[in-house]
Design an enzyme around this catalytic site. Structure first.
Site, mmCIF file in Angstrom:
data_model
loop_
_atom_site.group_PDB
_atom_site.id
_atom_site.type_symbol
_atom_site.label_atom_id
_atom_site.label_comp_id
_atom_site.label_asym_id
_atom_site.label_seq_id
_atom_site.Cartn_x
_atom_site.Cartn_y
_atom_site.Cartn_z
ATOM 1 N N ARG A 164 0.853 -1.188 -0.038
ATOM 2 C CA ARG A 164 0.141 -0.078 0.110
ATOM 3 C C ARG A 164 1.025 1.215 0.076
ATOM 4 N NH1 ARG A 164 -2.967 -3.557 -0.750
ATOM 5 N NH2 ARG A 164 -5.319 -3.662 0.138
ATOM 6 N N SER A 257 -10.433 -0.531 3.377
ATOM 7 C CA SER A 257 -9.451 -0.567 4.626
ATOM 8 C C SER A 257 -9.196 0.674 5.340
ATOM 9 C CB SER A 257 -8.169 -1.375 4.439
ATOM 10 O OG SER A 257 -8.556 -2.739 3.899
ATOM 11 N N GLU A 357 -4.576 4.320 6.501
ATOM 12 C CA GLU A 357 -4.352 4.018 4.956
ATOM 13 C C GLU A 357 -4.908 5.200 4.262
ATOM 14 O OE1 GLU A 357 -4.994 1.259 1.307
ATOM 15 O OE2 GLU A 357 -5.721 0.243 3.123
HETATM 16 N N1 EPU Z 1 -10.861 -10.389 10.669
HETATM 17 C C1 EPU Z 1 -11.671 -10.689 11.911
HETATM 18 N N2 EPU Z 1 -12.498 -9.741 12.279
HETATM 19 C C2 EPU Z 1 -12.687 -8.422 11.169
HETATM 20 C C3 EPU Z 1 -11.939 -8.421 9.987
HETATM 21 C C4 EPU Z 1 -11.226 -9.551 9.946
HETATM 22 O O1 EPU Z 1 -11.477 -11.537 12.619
HETATM 23 O O2 EPU Z 1 -13.585 -7.746 11.500
HETATM 24 C C5 EPU Z 1 -10.073 -11.732 10.186
HETATM 25 C C6 EPU Z 1 -10.731 -12.295 9.129
HETATM 26 O O3 EPU Z 1 -11.392 -13.160 9.581
HETATM 27 C C7 EPU Z 1 -9.521 -12.897 8.647
HETATM 28 C C8 EPU Z 1 -8.397 -11.971 8.572
HETATM 29 O O4 EPU Z 1 -8.670 -11.100 9.739
HETATM 30 O O5 EPU Z 1 -8.991 -14.132 8.885
HETATM 31 C C9 EPU Z 1 -8.124 -10.955 7.392
HETATM 32 O O6 EPU Z 1 -9.448 -10.449 6.874
HETATM 33 P P1 EPU Z 1 -9.633 -10.393 5.224
HETATM 34 O O7 EPU Z 1 -9.262 -11.561 4.614
HETATM 35 O O8 EPU Z 1 -10.859 -9.636 5.109
HETATM 36 O O9 EPU Z 1 -8.345 -9.515 4.867
HETATM 37 P P2 EPU Z 1 -7.830 -8.080 5.441
HETATM 38 O O10 EPU Z 1 -6.354 -8.278 5.890
HETATM 39 O O11 EPU Z 1 -8.679 -7.535 6.409
HETATM 40 C C10 EPU Z 1 -7.010 -7.068 3.194
HETATM 41 C C11 EPU Z 1 -6.853 -5.760 2.426
HETATM 42 C C12 EPU Z 1 -7.985 -5.590 1.749
HETATM 43 C C13 EPU Z 1 -8.504 -6.722 0.857
HETATM 44 C C14 EPU Z 1 -8.006 -8.029 1.424
HETATM 45 C C15 EPU Z 1 -8.286 -9.274 0.657
HETATM 46 C C16 EPU Z 1 -5.451 -4.279 3.893
HETATM 47 C C17 EPU Z 1 -5.217 -3.324 4.568
HETATM 48 N N3 EPU Z 1 -6.602 -4.669 3.510
HETATM 49 O O12 EPU Z 1 -7.850 -6.807 4.224
HETATM 50 O O13 EPU Z 1 -7.838 -4.630 0.961
HETATM 51 O O14 EPU Z 1 -9.684 -6.510 -0.262
HETATM 52 O O15 EPU Z 1 -7.026 -8.227 2.384
HETATM 53 O O16 EPU Z 1 -7.202 -9.338 -0.024
HETATM 54 O O17 EPU Z 1 -4.451 -4.956 3.135
HETATM 55 C C18 EPU Z 1 -8.456 -2.054 0.926
HETATM 56 O O18 EPU Z 1 -7.320 -1.954 0.968
HETATM 57 O O19 EPU Z 1 -9.167 -1.195 0.884
HETATM 58 C C19 EPU Z 1 -8.838 -3.404 1.085
HETATM 59 C C20 EPU Z 1 -10.424 -3.591 1.281
#
Ligand code: EPU
Length: 361
Positions: A164, A257, A357
């Site tokens: 990012r 995010s 972010e």
């Molecule tokens: N989780 C929780 N509770 C929550 C949210 C997440 O326990 O409220 C856990 C999920 O169960 C999962 C883990 O955290 O095990 C990761 O969650 P998720 O797969 O939704 O991905 P993320 O790391 O939260 C990142 C990116 C997203 C992207 C997704 C999929 C960043 C900051 N965010 O989210 O990007 O869509 O992976 O690749 O890296 C964005 O940048 O705006 C964005 C949405």
């Protein structure tokens, strides 16, 4: 070049925050950039470049001149045995561009379907989702120097892509820039506010390799009994997964995010696991660990909470949302207050400082 005065920005930021721009300049071509640079207004006020407004939080009316990038165009630039090189104008919608490339038979961007924003903004924060980042498909971009009007091309090695992050997010050095310098020198300069990205090119390999390694996608593949989906199917799955856990900005204002996933040392990670065995973590190539910020925020009890007219999305704690309405609008100040309260909680419980972010304007 179209100049609009006292222009509302509500519809131009996906968080849906009410604010106005004293001047909004619509940039629809490279010639418009030149016209802007010779306009007296250019010398009297700083400028702010706006794409789809999906990664900003407006904290008040914008004093700078807002340059709204609306340069359009999609084309195949070249192809050889190995890949297609395709180009989009900076003002194209990112999702429409992904869908169009697929429909032309040029797969490769499908894991990044439905990311809000424009093509020109995509390299700035090196967008990424479901195991693929923009830098993995990037070829080069055209940009213009906002001081001199010079046009130039940057390749990946100039752009300083990271998680990012890119050279376009870092403050620029004052004084003249020489675009003929080495990539290292350009990277160290920081180009934020200094250049306007006009067109972006992508290199899409002809030997397509599906990437469904991200947990949500591999689960989907198993659930559908299809371990070898084609690119269109991956695209459909990504859209479905995103729609199920991320709010549509047209319905609920948000900026995706709100925090980056933090990186910690192996010792720090082990320490957190000892106290909270459920913490979601991924090992990185350098032996450090990335933690899921959404999980950390959720663990602190923030999911679904509201403070003022800003809230934490019920299905994904990493996303802050607009809970205001016409009578009681959500302000940028309320969003920042909520974000800081979350940062404090996470720091007090885990000793980790979450980094925001979106860009605060
Ligand atoms: N989780 C929780 N509770 C929550 C949210 C997440 O326990 O409220 C856990 C999920 O169960 C999962 C883990 O955290 O095990 C990761 O969650 P998720 O797969 O939704 O991905 P993320 O790391 O939260 C990142 C990116 C997203 C992207 C997704 C999929 C960043 C900051 N965010 O989210 O990007 O869509 O992976 O690749 O890296 C964005 O940048 O705006 C964005 C949405």
């Amino acid at each position: 070049m179209i100049v609009q005065h006292n222009h509302p920005l509500n519809a131009l930021n996906t968080f849906g925050i009410s604010a106005r721009a004293a001047q909004l300049v619509r940039i629809q071509s490279e010639d418009d950039v030149q016209a802007w640079l010779s306009d007296p207004l250019h010398r009297s006020a700083p400028s702010l470049i706006l794409g789809g407004g999906s990664n900003i939080v407006l904290t008040g009316d914008v004093k700078s001149v807002v340059l709204k990038v609306e340069i359009m165009g999609r084309r195949l630039v070249s192809e050889d045995d190995k890949s297609w090189v395709v180009e989009a104008g900076a003002g194209e919608s990112w999702h429409d561009w992904v869908e169009w490339t697929l429909s032309q038979g040029w797969p490769g961007l499908e894991n990044m379907a439905l990311i809000p924003g424009t093509v020109g903004a995509a390299p700035v924060q090196n967008i990424g989702a479901y195991g693929v980042e923009l830098q993995d498909r990037f070829d080069s971009l055209d940009a213009m120097d906002l001081h001199t009007g010079e046009r130039f091309t940057l390749r990946a090695e100039h752009c300083g892509f990271g998680y990012r992050d890119s050279v376009f997010k870092h403050a620029s050095a004052p004084g003249p820039l020489d675009w003929g310098q080495s990539s290292g020198e350009i990277r160290s300069m920081g180009l934020a506010g200094r250049v306007l990205i006009t067109r972006v090119r992508f290199r899409l390999p002809k030997v397509w390799r599906r990437d469904i390694s991200y947990l949500d996608l591999s689960r989907k593949a198993e659930a559908c009994g299809n371990l070898n989906p084609d690119a269109k199917t991956v695209f459909d799955w990504v859209c479905e997964i995103r729609r199920s856990k991320l709010p549509d900005p047209k319905v609920v204002g948000n900026a995706g995010s709100f925090f980056k996933n933090p990186t910690v040392s192996a010792e720090q990670c082990a320490d957190i696991i000892a106290r909270d065995p459920g913490v979601v973590h991924y090992v990185l190539a350098d032996g450090r660990f990335k933690l899921a910020a959404g999980w950390l925020i959720d663990a602190c009890g923030w999911r679904g909470k509201t403070l003022g007219h800003a809230g934490v999305y019920e299905k994904q704690a990493l996303v802050l949302v607009n809970r205001g309405d016409a009578q009681h609008p959500c302000t940028g100040g309320e969003v920042i207050t909520l974000a800081k309260a979350i940062q404090t909680s996470v720091y007090e419980r885990f000793g980790i400082r979450l980094e925001m972010e979106p860009v605060l304007v």
